[in-house]
Scaffold this active site. Structure first.
Site, PDB file in Angstrom:
ATOM      1  N   ASP A   1      -4.109  -5.670  11.709  1.00  0.00           N
ATOM      2  CA  ASP A   1      -3.362  -6.122  10.802  1.00  0.00           C
ATOM      3  C   ASP A   1      -3.057  -8.207  10.553  1.00  0.00           C
ATOM      4  O   ASP A   1      -2.005  -8.258  10.990  1.00  0.00           O
ATOM      5  CB  ASP A   1      -1.560  -5.822  10.466  1.00  0.00           C
ATOM      6  CG  ASP A   1      -1.269  -5.645   9.173  1.00  0.00           C
ATOM      7  OD1 ASP A   1      -0.668  -6.963   8.157  1.00  0.00           O
ATOM      8  OD2 ASP A   1      -0.883  -4.841   8.410  1.00  0.00           O
TER       9      ASP A   1
ATOM     10  N   THR B   1      -0.951   7.495  -0.834  1.00  0.00           N
ATOM     11  CA  THR B   1      -2.670   7.184  -1.194  1.00  0.00           C
ATOM     12  C   THR B   1      -3.369   6.675  -0.819  1.00  0.00           C
ATOM     13  O   THR B   1      -4.711   5.785  -1.802  1.00  0.00           O
ATOM     14  CB  THR B   1      -2.606   7.857  -3.310  1.00  0.00           C
ATOM     15  OG1 THR B   1      -1.110   6.444  -3.334  1.00  0.00           O
ATOM     16  CG2 THR B   1      -1.844   8.692  -3.653  1.00  0.00           C
TER      17      THR B   1
ATOM     18  N   ASP C   1       0.918  -9.324   9.753  1.00  0.00           N
ATOM     19  CA  ASP C   1       1.350  -9.378  11.040  1.00  0.00           C
ATOM     20  C   ASP C   1       1.269 -10.185  11.577  1.00  0.00           C
ATOM     21  O   ASP C   1       2.015 -10.498  12.379  1.00  0.00           O
ATOM     22  CB  ASP C   1       1.807  -7.868  11.605  1.00  0.00           C
ATOM     23  CG  ASP C   1       2.243  -6.217  11.020  1.00  0.00           C
ATOM     24  OD1 ASP C   1       2.539  -6.329  10.130  1.00  0.00           O
ATOM     25  OD2 ASP C   1       1.836  -5.330  11.505  1.00  0.00           O
TER      26      ASP C   1
ATOM     27  N   ARG D   1       1.318  -1.043   0.306  1.00  0.00           N
ATOM     28  CA  ARG D   1      -0.338  -0.741  -0.220  1.00  0.00           C
ATOM     29  C   ARG D   1       0.601   1.562   0.006  1.00  0.00           C
ATOM     30  O   ARG D   1       1.599   1.698   0.778  1.00  0.00           O
ATOM     31  CB  ARG D   1      -0.418  -0.071   1.387  1.00  0.00           C
ATOM     32  CG  ARG D   1      -1.825   1.501   1.167  1.00  0.00           C
ATOM     33  CD  ARG D   1      -2.526   1.373   2.666  1.00  0.00           C
ATOM     34  NE  ARG D   1      -3.724   0.594   2.444  1.00  0.00           N
ATOM     35  CZ  ARG D   1      -3.894  -0.157   3.640  1.00  0.00           C
ATOM     36  NH1 ARG D   1      -4.191   0.580   4.575  1.00  0.00           N
ATOM     37  NH2 ARG D   1      -4.891  -1.163   3.405  1.00  0.00           N
TER      38      ARG D   1
END
Ligand code: URA
Length: 226
Positions: A196, A104, A199, A100
């Site tokens: 996440d 943006t 993670d 990502r």
């Protein structure tokens, strides 16, 4: 769009949502979710009629056609992959990596390893979190460029923003999920979501490949999976 509400799915969803769930349990629950969701998502797969010999005689059978492609989006899509492959053992695996862009939230490709020609082949995109929908739409674009059939996305949790983005980009897409959550926070994370996914799966801090692109690494939350 299909939201799978089976109690066995709900149990795994509770485990992956719980911040207190240890990494090994999280991995197993996500893998099991991958299997249950794959079971639902593959209901209408074409089958090939044939026959086998049982110990007492011939039996008509139906088998999954051998052209299925499954595309886990790196990193977190790998968590759903073993479960998917338990359901469709012969699927070819197409690896697609996106991270990502921190500014943006766009999905930036960093890896693609898949056959050049996927003409007409059924494809299943795996990503536990349909958040902004950018990486899922980018994955569908890669698959469409190789002429795959209408894609199906398997995710554990979807956000309304991601559903809208993906359906606008690919009106023919089928989304199979265990839950639709409230929305995204300012970092593009699903609320309440599960945090996440990459993670928690891998005990790591970033999906950005080291040194690519210069300055993109470093593990900030906004730099993780698209
Ligand atoms: N990716 C994740 O792992 N979690 C989110 O909530 C959104 C994207």
């Amino acid at each position: 769009m299909r939201v799978v509400e089976h109690p066995a799915v709900a149990e795994r969803l509770a485990l992956v949502r719980d911040a207190a769930t240890p990494g090994a349990v999280f991995r197993r629950a996500l893998e099991e979710l991958g299997g249950f969701l794959a079971y639902e998502a593959t209901r209408d797969l074409p089958v090939i009629a044939g026959s086998v010999e049982t110990p007492v005689g011939p039996a008509a059978v139906r088998r999954i056609a051998p052209d299925v492609v499954v595309a886990p989006i790196l990193r977190a899509g790998l968590g759903l992959l073993p479960g998917f492959l338990q359901v469709v053992e012969g699927a070819a695996v197409a690896h697609l990596g996106f991270f990502r862009d921190p500014a943006t939230l766009a999905a930036v490709p960093y890896y693609a390893n898949l056959p050049d020609d996927l003409t007409g082949r059924p494809v299943f995109v795996l990503d536990p979190m349909l958040a902004t929908g950018h990486s899922a739409a980018a994955a569908c674009a890669v698959l469409a460029a190789r002429r795959a059939a209408a894609p199906r996305l398997i995710c554990a949790i979807a956000a309304p923003e991601g559903i809208a983005h993906l359906q606008a980009a690919y009106p023919g897409v089928t989304i199979v999920t265990a839950a639709v959550d409230t929305g995204l926070n300012e970092h593009g994370y699903i609320v309440p979501g599960l945090g996440d996914a990459g993670d928690r799966l891998f005990g790591s801090a970033s999906s950005v490949p080291s040194g690519y692109p210069a300055g993109a690494g470093g593990g900030g939350a906004a730099e993780r999976n698209a």
